[in-house]
Design a protein around this motif. Sequence first.
Motif, PDB file in Angstrom:
ATOM      1  N   SER A 183       0.828  -1.201   0.000  1.00  0.00           N
ATOM      2  CA  SER A 183       0.000   0.000   0.000  1.00  0.00           C
ATOM      3  C   SER A 183       0.866   1.255   0.000  1.00  0.00           C
ATOM      4  N   LYS A 184       0.248   2.373  -0.339  1.00  0.00           N
ATOM      5  CA  LYS A 184       0.952   3.659  -0.336  1.00  0.00           C
ATOM      6  C   LYS A 184       1.432   4.012   1.066  1.00  0.00           C
ATOM      7  N   ASP A 185       0.615   3.726   2.083  1.00  0.00           N
ATOM      8  CA  ASP A 185       1.018   4.007   3.466  1.00  0.00           C
ATOM      9  C   ASP A 185       2.301   3.272   3.832  1.00  0.00           C
ATOM     10  N   GLU A 186       2.396   2.006   3.434  1.00  0.00           N
ATOM     11  CA  GLU A 186       3.587   1.223   3.760  1.00  0.00           C
ATOM     12  C   GLU A 186       4.825   1.795   3.088  1.00  0.00           C
ATOM     13  N   VAL A 187       4.690   2.236   1.858  1.00  0.00           N
ATOM     14  CA  VAL A 187       5.830   2.796   1.140  1.00  0.00           C
ATOM     15  C   VAL A 187       6.317   4.070   1.821  1.00  0.00           C
ATOM     16  N   MET A 188       5.395   4.960   2.164  1.00  0.00           N
ATOM     17  CA  MET A 188       5.801   6.239   2.744  1.00  0.00           C
ATOM     18  C   MET A 188       6.271   6.094   4.188  1.00  0.00           C
ATOM     19  N   ALA A 189       5.790   5.082   4.900  1.00  0.00           N
ATOM     20  CA  ALA A 189       6.221   4.887   6.283  1.00  0.00           C
ATOM     21  C   ALA A 189       7.658   4.387   6.364  1.00  0.00           C
ATOM     22  N   GLN A 190       8.118   3.679   5.324  1.00  0.00           N
ATOM     23  CA  GLN A 190       9.468   3.118   5.321  1.00  0.00           C
ATOM     24  C   GLN A 190      10.141   3.408   3.975  1.00  0.00           C
ATOM     25  N   GLN A 191      10.044   4.658   3.563  1.00  0.00           N
ATOM     26  CA  GLN A 191      10.381   5.054   2.201  1.00  0.00           C
ATOM     27  C   GLN A 191      11.791   4.647   1.776  1.00  0.00           C
ATOM     28  N   ARG A 192      12.783   4.939   2.600  1.00  0.00           N
ATOM     29  CA  ARG A 192      14.168   4.655   2.214  1.00  0.00           C
ATOM     30  C   ARG A 192      14.434   3.160   2.072  1.00  0.00           C
ATOM     31  N   ASP A 193      13.633   2.334   2.759  1.00  0.00           N
ATOM     32  CA  ASP A 193      13.837   0.888   2.685  1.00  0.00           C
ATOM     33  C   ASP A 193      13.371   0.293   1.365  1.00  0.00           C
ATOM     34  N   PHE A 194      12.685   1.088   0.555  1.00  0.00           N
ATOM     35  CA  PHE A 194      12.287   0.613  -0.770  1.00  0.00           C
ATOM     36  C   PHE A 194      13.296   1.026  -1.849  1.00  0.00           C
ATOM     37  N   LEU A 195      14.316   1.748  -1.435  1.00  0.00           N
ATOM     38  CA  LEU A 195      15.349   2.197  -2.370  1.00  0.00           C
ATOM     39  C   LEU A 195      16.484   1.170  -2.412  1.00  0.00           C
ATOM     40  N   ASP A 196      16.996   0.909  -3.598  1.00  0.00           N
ATOM     41  CA  ASP A 196      18.163   0.025  -3.764  1.00  0.00           C
ATOM     42  C   ASP A 196      19.264   0.469  -2.791  1.00  0.00           C
ATOM     43  N   CYS A 197      19.772  -0.453  -1.989  1.00  0.00           N
ATOM     44  CA  CYS A 197      20.720  -0.097  -0.933  1.00  0.00           C
ATOM     45  C   CYS A 197      22.020   0.467  -1.484  1.00  0.00           C
ATOM     46  N   ARG A 198      22.294   0.267  -2.762  1.00  0.00           N
ATOM     47  CA  ARG A 198      23.525   0.777  -3.358  1.00  0.00           C
ATOM     48  C   ARG A 198      23.359   2.182  -3.924  1.00  0.00           C
ATOM     49  N   ALA A 199      22.116   2.676  -3.985  1.00  0.00           N
ATOM     50  CA  ALA A 199      21.842   3.969  -4.624  1.00  0.00           C
ATOM     51  C   ALA A 199      22.063   5.123  -3.655  1.00  0.00           C
ATOM     52  N   ASP A 200      22.517   6.239  -4.180  1.00  0.00           N
ATOM     53  CA  ASP A 200      22.686   7.475  -3.411  1.00  0.00           C
ATOM     54  C   ASP A 200      21.532   8.413  -3.768  1.00  0.00           C
ATOM     55  N   PRO A 201      20.568   8.619  -2.850  1.00  0.00           N
ATOM     56  CA  PRO A 201      19.396   9.449  -3.188  1.00  0.00           C
ATOM     57  C   PRO A 201      19.753  10.878  -3.574  1.00  0.00           C
ATOM     58  N   ASP A 202      20.910  11.376  -3.107  1.00  0.00           N
ATOM     59  CA  ASP A 202      21.308  12.740  -3.454  1.00  0.00           C
ATOM     60  C   ASP A 202      21.646  12.879  -4.936  1.00  0.00           C
ATOM     61  N   LYS A 203      21.878  11.768  -5.604  1.00  0.00           N
ATOM     62  CA  LYS A 203      22.218  11.803  -7.027  1.00  0.00           C
ATOM     63  C   LYS A 203      21.040  11.405  -7.919  1.00  0.00           C
ATOM     64  N   LEU A 204      19.862  11.296  -7.324  1.00  0.00           N
ATOM     65  CA  LEU A 204      18.674  10.878  -8.050  1.00  0.00           C
ATOM     66  C   LEU A 204      17.649  12.007  -8.106  1.00  0.00           C
ATOM     67  N   LEU A 205      16.685  11.867  -8.998  1.00  0.00           N
ATOM     68  CA  LEU A 205      15.552  12.777  -9.057  1.00  0.00           C
ATOM     69  C   LEU A 205      14.519  12.317  -8.032  1.00  0.00           C
ATOM     70  N   TYR A 206      13.879  13.271  -7.351  1.00  0.00           N
ATOM     71  CA  TYR A 206      12.855  12.923  -6.379  1.00  0.00           C
ATOM     72  C   TYR A 206      11.595  13.708  -6.711  1.00  0.00           C
ATOM     73  N   ALA A 207      10.494  13.013  -6.847  1.00  0.00           N
ATOM     74  CA  ALA A 207       9.233  13.672  -7.188  1.00  0.00           C
ATOM     75  C   ALA A 207       8.134  13.157  -6.283  1.00  0.00           C
ATOM     76  N   THR A 208       7.211  14.052  -5.926  1.00  0.00           N
ATOM     77  CA  THR A 208       6.091  13.677  -5.069  1.00  0.00           C
ATOM     78  C   THR A 208       4.782  13.945  -5.792  1.00  0.00           C
ATOM     79  N   SER A 209       3.749  13.269  -5.326  1.00  0.00           N
ATOM     80  CA  SER A 209       2.427  13.484  -5.892  1.00  0.00           C
ATOM     81  C   SER A 209       1.378  13.146  -4.854  1.00  0.00           C
ATOM     82  N   GLY A 210       0.322  13.922  -4.826  1.00  0.00           N
ATOM     83  CA  GLY A 210      -0.838  13.597  -4.006  1.00  0.00           C
ATOM     84  C   GLY A 210      -1.889  12.900  -4.831  1.00  0.00           C
ATOM     85  N   GLY A 211      -1.677  12.888  -6.166  1.00  0.00           N
ATOM     86  CA  GLY A 211      -2.600  12.206  -7.056  1.00  0.00           C
ATOM     87  C   GLY A 211      -4.017  12.722  -6.909  1.00  0.00           C
TER      88      GLY A 211
END
Length: 438
Positions: free
Chosen positions: A95-123
């Motif tokens: 669910s969306k709640d699960e993703v946002m509650a543990q957001q960083r845990d859904f990111l590839d552990c090798r990735a650096d979020p500072d070097k990625l694009l980040y976008a949000t949406s309320g849909g």
Amino acid sequence: MAAQAWLAARVGAGYYAWRRFLPARVLYHPDFFRVQALLAQDDIRVAQEARRRLRRVLVHALAYVPWYRRNVRLGAHEAAHEPLEQVLACFPYLSKDEVMAQQRDFLDCRADPDKLLYATSGGSSGQGIGMWRSKRLADIEKAFFTHEWGRFGFSFDKARILRIGADARRLAHEAPTRVAGNRLMLSPYHLDAAHRGAIVDAIARFRPAYVHAYPSSAAALAELLQPGDLALQVRAVLLASEPATPAQLAAIRRLFRCPVSLNYGLSERTNLAFAGYDDEGLGGYRFQPLYGWSENRIDEDRCEIVGTSLWNDLMPLIRYRTGDYGRIGAGGRCAAIDGRGQDFLVDRSGRRIPGLAIVIDEVTWDFVRLYQVRQRRPGAITLAVVPRHGVLSADQRAFVLDAQRRRWGGFFDIALQEECDIPLAPNGKRKLVVSALA
């Protein structure tokens, strides 16, 4: 933050001004062309590639994504060799709640979020989600739309486009249109009789070949203008983000006299479907099999749409519950999709503004979990928010109000109200806009 926004706007303006002169190989990641080549194959080969991509993303998630490693009782080696359907069934619905509650845990552990694009949406539900992406993933996304809309001759970087969406919005005192490279940006806030002459003149000068818009905004333009007002032939109208009513589709086709394409997609990039509207009416949707693995979750007597991105190796969402409903049949066919609606606000001048034109700043989702826009009288709105943790601080309240007043102050008086929760509507989703106005 203001300086960063200014710089991003300047860079973006330069990109759109020059991209039509640049060769595609300079603009797009090599995987853009790889996906286009895959999409050109026959259905059997596309289905085979979709299964290969699905297994790859499942194995990848179990090897490198912390949340799946903790919550799926299966190893990457097993996922690589066990029957595919059995492997997928080991993954729980998400669910969306699960993703946002543990957001960083859904990111590839090798990735650096500072070097990625980040976008949000309320849909369409007022429940925020943030996703990390790369330019590669953004270009892959474009490959699917280029393939589908290319049937009409469309090109993101070469075609002349009339764009009506949240990215085209303007302040109340500004002109309704501006040119950004190969796009004429028409503010959805300005579709009224007071700006009719300026809109007609801008379209006549720019001569767009395509219209890319929210259905509600394209329909508002069709209500404002008569077919004879536009001395040009548009090749296709490309609609996104909302459902469209038969009356709206008929009005759009009456004004532009061309094929109309609708698409169903999400900021989460798990599912993508297209439908067409022509003289015979609206055809059903067809989910793109190479974009995402689409399936149904039975919710009482309804079929919820569930999706798995086949390309997002940075932040893979597997068996993601969309909150939208529609029975997906053979070949990805779906007669209708339920769960999204069209909502409007009425500003001080009596103009109707589409709810999807509301934009919540990315930083807000750090401390707000849900929001809803409520209206009891024209020209005034209340932004109801559910804090992510406890209550909002004075600085957080000021940030939310200041951001919205800068954007909407010329149209509405704005108030902020904190809530413990925002209830679900009868269709099982939260409503973005609740209005007491007819």
